[in-house]
Scaffold this active site. Structure first.
Site, PDB file in Angstrom:
ATOM      1  N   ARG A 108       0.880  -1.180   0.000  1.00 25.63           N
ATOM      2  CA  ARG A 108       0.000   0.000   0.000  1.00 25.63           C
ATOM      3  C   ARG A 108       0.907   1.217   0.000  1.00 25.63           C
ATOM      4  O   ARG A 108       1.637   1.457   0.974  1.00 25.63           O
ATOM      5  CB  ARG A 108      -0.924   0.002   1.212  1.00 25.63           C
ATOM      6  CG  ARG A 108      -1.613   1.333   1.420  1.00 25.63           C
ATOM      7  CD  ARG A 108      -2.739   1.285   2.404  1.00 25.63           C
ATOM      8  NE  ARG A 108      -3.881   0.584   1.839  1.00 25.63           N
ATOM      9  CZ  ARG A 108      -5.100   0.578   2.375  1.00 25.63           C
ATOM     10  NH1 ARG A 108      -5.316   1.233   3.501  1.00 25.63           N
ATOM     11  NH2 ARG A 108      -6.080  -0.075   1.802  1.00 25.63           N
ATOM     12  N   HIS A 135      -7.063   0.647  -6.632  1.00 27.81           N
ATOM     13  CA  HIS A 135      -7.308  -0.208  -5.470  1.00 27.81           C
ATOM     14  C   HIS A 135      -7.961  -1.523  -5.963  1.00 27.81           C
ATOM     15  O   HIS A 135      -9.137  -1.779  -5.700  1.00 27.81           O
ATOM     16  CB  HIS A 135      -8.220   0.528  -4.481  1.00 27.81           C
ATOM     17  CG  HIS A 135      -8.240  -0.051  -3.098  1.00 27.81           C
ATOM     18  ND1 HIS A 135      -7.483  -1.153  -2.727  1.00 27.81           N
ATOM     19  CD2 HIS A 135      -8.946   0.309  -1.974  1.00 27.81           C
ATOM     20  CE1 HIS A 135      -7.723  -1.423  -1.453  1.00 27.81           C
ATOM     21  NE2 HIS A 135      -8.594  -0.567  -0.972  1.00 27.81           N
ATOM     22  N   GLN A 138      -9.909  -4.114  -3.634  1.00 30.40           N
ATOM     23  CA  GLN A 138     -11.213  -3.614  -3.199  1.00 30.40           C
ATOM     24  C   GLN A 138     -12.285  -3.950  -4.234  1.00 30.40           C
ATOM     25  O   GLN A 138     -13.364  -4.436  -3.899  1.00 30.40           O
ATOM     26  CB  GLN A 138     -11.118  -2.082  -3.014  1.00 30.40           C
ATOM     27  CG  GLN A 138     -12.402  -1.449  -2.566  1.00 30.40           C
ATOM     28  CD  GLN A 138     -12.818  -1.908  -1.175  1.00 30.40           C
ATOM     29  OE1 GLN A 138     -12.021  -1.861  -0.255  1.00 30.40           O
ATOM     30  NE2 GLN A 138     -14.043  -2.369  -1.026  1.00 30.40           N
ATOM     31  N   ASP A 230     -17.261   6.583  -1.729  1.00 26.27           N
ATOM     32  CA  ASP A 230     -15.980   6.487  -1.017  1.00 26.27           C
ATOM     33  C   ASP A 230     -15.720   7.855  -0.390  1.00 26.27           C
ATOM     34  O   ASP A 230     -16.376   8.845  -0.736  1.00 26.27           O
ATOM     35  CB  ASP A 230     -14.878   6.113  -2.032  1.00 26.27           C
ATOM     36  CG  ASP A 230     -13.497   5.967  -1.400  1.00 26.27           C
ATOM     37  OD1 ASP A 230     -13.410   5.843  -0.156  1.00 26.27           O
ATOM     38  OD2 ASP A 230     -12.488   5.987  -2.147  1.00 26.27           O
ATOM     39  N   CYS A 270     -16.387   1.255   0.278  1.00 24.47           N
ATOM     40  CA  CYS A 270     -15.159   0.490   0.561  1.00 24.47           C
ATOM     41  C   CYS A 270     -14.765   0.586   2.036  1.00 24.47           C
ATOM     42  O   CYS A 270     -14.045  -0.281   2.525  1.00 24.47           O
ATOM     43  CB  CYS A 270     -14.027   0.954  -0.334  1.00 24.47           C
ATOM     44  SG  CYS A 270     -13.697   2.720  -0.236  1.00 24.47           S
ATOM     45  N   ARG A 298     -13.409  -8.907   1.192  1.00 26.16           N
ATOM     46  CA  ARG A 298     -12.005  -8.559   0.947  1.00 26.16           C
ATOM     47  C   ARG A 298     -11.129  -9.769   1.232  1.00 26.16           C
ATOM     48  O   ARG A 298     -10.222 -10.089   0.472  1.00 26.16           O
ATOM     49  CB  ARG A 298     -11.567  -7.396   1.866  1.00 26.16           C
ATOM     50  CG  ARG A 298     -12.187  -6.051   1.563  1.00 26.16           C
ATOM     51  CD  ARG A 298     -11.691  -5.483   0.246  1.00 26.16           C
ATOM     52  NE  ARG A 298     -10.234  -5.363   0.198  1.00 26.16           N
ATOM     53  CZ  ARG A 298      -9.533  -4.342   0.705  1.00 26.16           C
ATOM     54  NH1 ARG A 298     -10.149  -3.331   1.287  1.00 26.16           N
ATOM     55  NH2 ARG A 298      -8.211  -4.319   0.606  1.00 26.16           N
TER      56      ARG A 298
END
Ligand code: CP
Ligand code: NVA
Length: 311
Positions: A108, A135, A138, A230, A270, A298
């Site tokens: 990340r 991402h 996700q 988001d 998310c 996830r």
């Protein structure tokens, strides 16, 4: 027919063929069934995953770490102060060192180029656990959740409200592969990256998915099977939070927006969620919200990726 993903990276969903994309989703469903049946399954016995984090995380860290352990392996957390990515030694050297110890690397990062550099120099698979641009993990979980709730993906409509950010970019790629129509309703100045949009549209041409960017929330949510939002200020954009809040308020996912979607539309986010900003408490706590199933997925989606790439 199965395709082999052994040794591959997951930097972007765009790099996956439609077949590979669905193979990951099918594997994720299978892993979830195994887990619900409490089946013993240890594909990662003796295997290690290094997890590099330049930013905070709840879901990504815990789902990767718990998943590795559950399936017989081990995960090593490397926080911002551990290896000091970009400060203590070159990214290429980090990739080559880690490749001697572990079977896969999850990263990340702030800059997307950093994940690409790790992938370039590592001899083990590199998974993008969120960069400023994308991402992918996700979106695998999101589309797994949508398919689980609706029984299909092809021809569904998703509306994404707010910021044309990293999650929106991966959603463009994911919906293009999956054949899901996507309408992004964003304020002027917050449109997605045009190159990503063009690439996703090229993918969408083969699946029939329509990818629309609009400033009109009503147009985006009309007849949608899923509404998604988001945070308005992503990690690293904290200084812009006030301005973003003002610009994006008209795109809030609230009960008025939800009422314009199909009556059985699901709500996804998310997470982390900022209640009262991009989503109201009423909507995220309401019966159409599936955000915790989405968060659970996830784990299944990411373990599916790892089973495929290191297996
Ligand atoms: N959705 C998501 O990636 O959550 P974290 O930032 O907590 O990992
Ligand atoms: N767009 C958000 C996603 C968090 C999971 C961010 O980058 O902070």
């Amino acid at each position: 027919m199965t395709v082999s993903l052994k040794g591959r990276n997951l930097v972007s969903i765009h790099d996956l063929s439609r077949e590979e994309f669905f193979q990951i989703l099918d594997t994720a469903d299978e892993l979830k069934r195994k887990q619900k049946r409490n089946e013993e399954y240890s594909p990662f016995k003796g295997k290690n995953l290094a997890m590099i984090f330049q930013k905070p995380s709840l879901r990504t860290r815990v789902s990767f770490e718990a998943g590795m352990y559950r399936y017989g392996g081990h995960a090593i957390y490397l926080g911002p102060d551990d290896i000091k990515l970009g400060k203590r030694e070159t990214t290429a050297d980090i990739a080559r060192n880690l490749s001697r110890y572990v079977e896969a690397i999850m990263a990340r990062t702030f800059s997307h180029a950093r994940v690409e550099e790790l992938a370039k120099h590592a001899s083990v698979p590199v998974i993008n656990g969120l960069s400023d641009k994308l991402h992918p993990c996700q979106i695998l979980a999101d589309l797994m959740t949508l398919r689980e709730k609706k029984g299909k993906l092809d021809g569904l409509k998703m509306a994404f409200l707010g910021d044309g950010n990293n999650v929106a970019h991966s959603m463009l790629y994911g919906c293009a592969k999956a054949g899901v129509h996507l309408s992004l309703a964003v304020p002027k100045g917050y449109e997605p990256n045009p190159e990503i949009l063009a690439e996703a549209r090229a993918d969408a041409a083969t699946t029939g998915a329509e990818l629309v960017v609009t400033h009109d929330l009503a147009e985006a949510v009309d007849g949608a099977d899923a509404l998604y939002t988001d945070v308005w200020a992503s990690m690293g954009q904290e200084a812009e939070a006030k301005k973003r809040h003002e610009d994006m308020m008209p795109y809030q996912l609230n009960s008025k927006a939800l009422a314009k979607a199909k009556p059985d539309a699901i709500v996804l986010h998310c997470l982390p969620a900022h209640r009262g900003e991009e989503i109201t408490d009423e909507v995220i706590e309401g019966p159409q919200s599936k955000v915790f199933d989405e968060a659970e997925n996830r784990l299944h989606a990411q373990m599916a990726v790892l089973v495929q790439v290191i297996g």
